[in-house]
Motif scaffolding. Structure first.
Motif, mmCIF file in Angstrom:
data_model
loop_
_atom_site.group_PDB
_atom_site.id
_atom_site.type_symbol
_atom_site.label_atom_id
_atom_site.label_comp_id
_atom_site.label_asym_id
_atom_site.label_seq_id
_atom_site.Cartn_x
_atom_site.Cartn_y
_atom_site.Cartn_z
ATOM 1 N N ALA A 14 -0.178 15.578 6.066
ATOM 2 C CA ALA A 14 -0.431 15.435 7.547
ATOM 3 C C ALA A 14 0.804 14.715 8.422
ATOM 4 O O ALA A 14 0.776 15.312 9.365
ATOM 5 C CB ALA A 14 -1.660 14.189 7.716
ATOM 6 N N VAL A 15 1.444 14.164 7.783
ATOM 7 C CA VAL A 15 2.926 13.520 8.196
ATOM 8 C C VAL A 15 3.758 14.476 8.590
ATOM 9 O O VAL A 15 4.316 14.706 9.758
ATOM 10 C CB VAL A 15 3.515 12.129 7.706
ATOM 11 N N ILE A 40 9.389 11.749 0.298
ATOM 12 C CA ILE A 40 8.645 10.704 0.928
ATOM 13 C C ILE A 40 7.345 10.824 -0.111
ATOM 14 O O ILE A 40 6.720 9.562 -0.272
ATOM 15 C CB ILE A 40 8.219 11.076 2.205
ATOM 16 N N ALA A 41 6.832 11.702 -0.477
ATOM 17 C CA ALA A 41 5.645 11.692 -1.410
ATOM 18 C C ALA A 41 5.900 11.036 -2.548
ATOM 19 O O ALA A 41 4.906 9.966 -2.992
ATOM 20 C CB ALA A 41 5.235 13.038 -1.803
ATOM 21 N N ASN A 42 6.856 10.857 -3.163
ATOM 22 C CA ASN A 42 7.012 10.409 -4.382
ATOM 23 C C ASN A 42 7.651 8.822 -4.270
ATOM 24 O O ASN A 42 7.214 7.734 -4.983
ATOM 25 C CB ASN A 42 8.422 10.990 -5.293
ATOM 26 N N ALA A 43 8.569 8.657 -3.293
ATOM 27 C CA ALA A 43 8.996 7.327 -2.843
ATOM 28 C C ALA A 43 8.277 6.457 -2.254
ATOM 29 O O ALA A 43 8.041 5.143 -2.550
ATOM 30 C CB ALA A 43 10.352 7.526 -1.831
ATOM 31 N N GLY A 44 7.155 6.931 -1.606
ATOM 32 C CA GLY A 44 5.851 6.321 -1.169
ATOM 33 C C GLY A 44 5.081 5.517 -2.030
ATOM 34 O O GLY A 44 4.451 4.676 -1.841
ATOM 35 N N THR A 45 5.118 6.129 -3.454
ATOM 36 C CA THR A 45 4.357 5.344 -4.226
ATOM 37 C C THR A 45 4.861 4.276 -4.965
ATOM 38 O O THR A 45 4.311 3.385 -5.789
ATOM 39 C CB THR A 45 4.498 6.523 -5.674
ATOM 40 N N LEU A 46 5.890 3.868 -4.538
ATOM 41 C CA LEU A 46 6.565 2.579 -4.712
ATOM 42 C C LEU A 46 5.791 1.463 -4.004
ATOM 43 O O LEU A 46 5.921 0.402 -4.329
ATOM 44 C CB LEU A 46 7.827 2.534 -4.378
ATOM 45 N N SER A 66 0.753 -1.155 -0.067
ATOM 46 C CA SER A 66 0.021 0.182 -0.038
ATOM 47 C C SER A 66 1.010 1.260 0.122
ATOM 48 O O SER A 66 1.791 1.247 0.812
ATOM 49 C CB SER A 66 -0.953 0.179 1.268
ATOM 50 N N SER A 67 0.595 2.142 -0.963
ATOM 51 C CA SER A 67 1.513 3.413 -0.910
ATOM 52 C C SER A 67 1.042 4.482 0.194
ATOM 53 O O SER A 67 2.016 4.884 0.859
ATOM 54 C CB SER A 67 1.001 4.208 -2.434
ATOM 55 N N PRO A 68 -0.189 4.786 0.607
ATOM 56 C CA PRO A 68 -0.471 5.426 1.814
ATOM 57 C C PRO A 68 0.277 4.943 3.200
ATOM 58 O O PRO A 68 0.749 5.682 3.851
ATOM 59 C CB PRO A 68 -1.953 5.725 2.108
ATOM 60 N N ALA A 69 0.220 3.454 3.168
ATOM 61 C CA ALA A 69 0.684 2.986 4.507
ATOM 62 C C ALA A 69 2.140 3.139 4.399
ATOM 63 O O ALA A 69 2.834 3.313 5.601
ATOM 64 C CB ALA A 69 0.340 1.336 4.447
ATOM 65 N N THR A 70 2.684 3.245 2.945
ATOM 66 C CA THR A 70 4.231 3.230 3.403
ATOM 67 C C THR A 70 4.604 4.776 3.622
ATOM 68 O O THR A 70 5.542 4.779 4.273
ATOM 69 C CB THR A 70 4.727 2.983 1.775
ATOM 70 N N VAL A 71 3.828 5.845 3.089
ATOM 71 C CA VAL A 71 4.109 7.125 3.417
ATOM 72 C C VAL A 71 3.930 7.388 4.965
ATOM 73 O O VAL A 71 4.884 8.080 5.608
ATOM 74 C CB VAL A 71 3.236 8.258 2.524
ATOM 75 N N VAL A 72 2.945 6.816 5.527
ATOM 76 C CA VAL A 72 2.739 6.931 6.872
ATOM 77 C C VAL A 72 3.792 6.456 7.866
ATOM 78 O O VAL A 72 4.490 7.016 8.911
ATOM 79 C CB VAL A 72 1.468 6.575 7.388
ATOM 80 N N ALA A 73 4.183 5.171 7.486
ATOM 81 C CA ALA A 73 5.040 4.356 8.302
ATOM 82 C C ALA A 73 6.292 4.934 8.281
ATOM 83 O O ALA A 73 7.078 5.181 9.193
ATOM 84 C CB ALA A 73 5.091 2.760 7.816
ATOM 85 N N ILE A 74 7.185 5.271 6.991
ATOM 86 C CA ILE A 74 8.342 5.710 6.638
ATOM 87 C C ILE A 74 8.316 7.207 6.992
ATOM 88 O O ILE A 74 9.406 7.626 7.402
ATOM 89 C CB ILE A 74 8.699 5.225 5.302
#
Length: 588
Positions: A417-418, A140-146, A110-118
């Motif tokens: 938000a993060v 983080i916004a771009n790398a989270g899409t991975l 999940s992309s949003p989960a990656t952004v929140v966690a990392i």
């Protein structure tokens, strides 16, 4: 008329602010009630059958595993390992953030989960190291899409459920594009760091890297459990998702102990022997196993995962109903007719699909957009000879860009938000790096071997699913217009091949040789040529199937020759009979 009303009502509801799932379902029901000949019972039947998909069962388990991993401190340990590994490079903390997103993406799907966690850890760390808040948020916004490109991926599961493509092959196909995208982001960060003289940390030695890796190894081992289990034949992707959820629960509660009844309790106390430590921890875990299931931390994770699952599944079943109406009204065939009449080929078609998805990604959630667009464009792509695995990866990369595209990009709001920033500032920070994802999209779109080489090398060609029947109508249109699509080697494929799936039509001169006739099929010397980068129902794939097909072809030919003696004039009758008897004696 029905197609126009369906699309107009959907767009009207979406722009009116109605949720995506309700817009899809309401537009479909209104179209059936007012214009279609289908009964309302088809609505209930379609909603029921869509929710019964075995493939979709993997989604709630992957979401649950991601929730346990996000809560259980796995992300913090992954970030520490990435910083220890690459933090000594110029801009190393930012590069470590991308590396952390790649590693966590292989766990969450999940992309949003990656952004929140990392992001909650990496943005704070980069701020303390001297990076600007805007630079950290943009990374983080771009790398989270991975999170949706590197397997396992929830969006890939949704695509496979909509198109009947193999989930295992899609997971393998995302490995190389995901690694390439992450490496390109890290290379871009390194260039920025050199130009702006960004800070770097001192190298702390191999021992620190080893200790950080061992600390994060329980979480990283989930990648081995999921992918190793799937491709080792231990379980299916859906079963792998269930195993991942259970493993994540055990790691979060009993190994890392960042949640649950053992939260904060150390593994080894001072002065305690190793044997006593093992015995005590084993007894404690057995005693707390049942209470951990009902602990408030577990309940909170289950509730959050349940909310995400219900929201996504409600979108999926309504999108399936929308796709049913589209198919019943022959909308894909109509659009195919128009596109082929306008002179589209496979190259321009992929460009048009990219533009549509990039535009739609600015306003819709990835899974909903995918389920709206794919039923329309997938049959056209198959008729034009586009590989289904390659097409799926291209769509996933488009969904990545849509996640950070204003005004509705989900990652933008999560990152804001993060990082405690406004969405406008996050958009400005993310724009320089989004160019990298556009380059990745171009490469993935027009270099299909990047997506197909791993799955087809390890698992063979993709078998045809039920959507082949959807592509036949588009194939008839291509046949009438005389348009050819590319095969997996990039060569042209004739319209007759697209319609019939006849492997012999591409190279008819090869059939002139006796070794390529039905006798060769009988004796296993024929090597079928793959069409469109995948197998066809008419193409035997095993030696046993070659023998069976050869016997049937020879029997039909002998029957024809027996009825018409002129067909075998000048050919010794005893030779024909000997070959037939030889085939009959063969055993499978």
């Amino acid at each position: 008329m029905v197609s126009f009303f369906l699309c107009a009502s959907l767009l009207g509801l979406l722009f009116a602010g109605v949720p995506v799932a309700i817009s899809l379902g309401l537009a479909s029901v209104l179209s059936i009630v007012l214009f279609s000949s289908d009964s309302m019972s088809s609505v209930a039947l379609k909603l029921f059958t869509a929710s019964q998909s075995y493939t979709l069962l993997a989604i709630p388990f992957f979401i649950l595993a991601s929730s346990f991993m996000s809560t259980g401190g796995v992300a913090r340990r992954i970030v520490h390992f990435a910083v220890a590994a690459v933090g000594h490079i110029r801009g190393g903390l930012a590069i470590a953030s991308v590396m952390s997103c790649m590693l966590f993406a292989a766990l969450s799907g999940s992309s949003p989960a990656t952004v929140v966690a990392i992001g909650s850890i990496a943005i704070t760390s980069m701020r303390e190291a001297g990076y600007t808040k805007e630079f950290a948020a943009g990374i983080i916004a771009n790398a989270g899409t991975l999170g949706i490109l590197i397997p396992p991926s929830i969006v890939m599961v949704v695509y496979c459920a909509a198109t009947d493509v193999s989930v295992s092959r899609m997971f393998l196909a995302g490995i190389l594009p995901g690694i390439m995208a992450g490496c390109m982001l890290m290379a871009t960060i390194y260039v920025f760091a050199r130009l702006r003289n960004m800070p770097k940390a001192p190298f702390r030695g191999l021992v620190v890297i080893r200790d950080a890796f061992l600390d994060a190894s329980w979480g990283l081992f989930l990648v081995v459990v999921i992918l190793g289990g799937i491709y080792g034949g231990v379980f299916t992707p859906t079963e792998a998702a269930a195993v991942a959820a259970v493993y994540s629960f055990l790691v979060a509660n009993f190994i890392y102990r960042d949640m649950g009844p053992l939260k904060g309790e150390p593994w080894r106390r001072s002065g305690e022997t190793l044997a006593h430590t093992l015995r005590r921890n084993l007894l404690v875990m057995m005693a707390r196993a049942v209470p951990a299931l009902f602990h408030r931390d577990t309940e909170r994770v289950l509730v959050e995962a349940g909310k995400a699952t219900i929201m996504l599944m409600f979108i999926i079943v309504n999108a399936m109903l929308f796709a049913h109406v589209l198919t019943a009204e022959r909308v894909p065939q109509t659009i195919t007719e128009w596109m082929i009449g306008a002179g589209f080929n496979w190259f321009t078609f992929l460009l048009a699909v990219n533009l549509i998805l990039l535009l739609g990604g600015q306003f819709m959630e990835p899974s909903g957009l995918l389920l709206i667009v794919v039923p329309v464009v997938f049959p056209i792509a198959m008729a034009l000879g586009v590989d289904p695995i390659h097409f799926g990866i291209m769509i996933v990369v488009n969904m990545e860009i849509g996640l950070i595209s204003p005004p509705i990009g989900i990652n933008l709001f999560v990152t804001a938000a993060v990082a405690r920033m406004s969405v406008v500032d996050v958009v400005k920070a993310a724009m320089p790096f989004i160019i990298v994802l556009f380059v990745v999209l171009i490469i993935v779109t027009y270099v299909p071997v990047l997506s197909t080489i791993v799955p087809y090398t390890l698992m063979g060609l993709e078998p045809l699913g039920f959507n082949h029947t959807l592509s036949q109508g588009a194939g008839e249109i291509l046949h009438r217009h005389g348009v050819a699509g590319p095969d997996h080697r990039g060569a042209g494929t004739g319209p007759a091949e697209v319609q019939r799936g006849d492997v012999r039509a591409r190279r008819p001169h090869r059939l002139a040789h006796p070794s390529h006739g039905p006798d060769a099929l009988c004796h296993g010397r024929h090597r079928p040529l793959p069409v469109l980068g995948r197998s066809h129902p008419g193409v035997p794939r095993r030696r046993r199937d070659l023998d069976r097909a050869g016997r049937e072809a020879l029997a039909r030919r002998n029957a024809d020759q027996h009825d018409d003696p002129h067909l075998h004039a000048g050919r010794p009758q005893w030779r024909r009979g000997r070959m037939a008897r030889a085939c009959e004696r063969r055993t499978i």
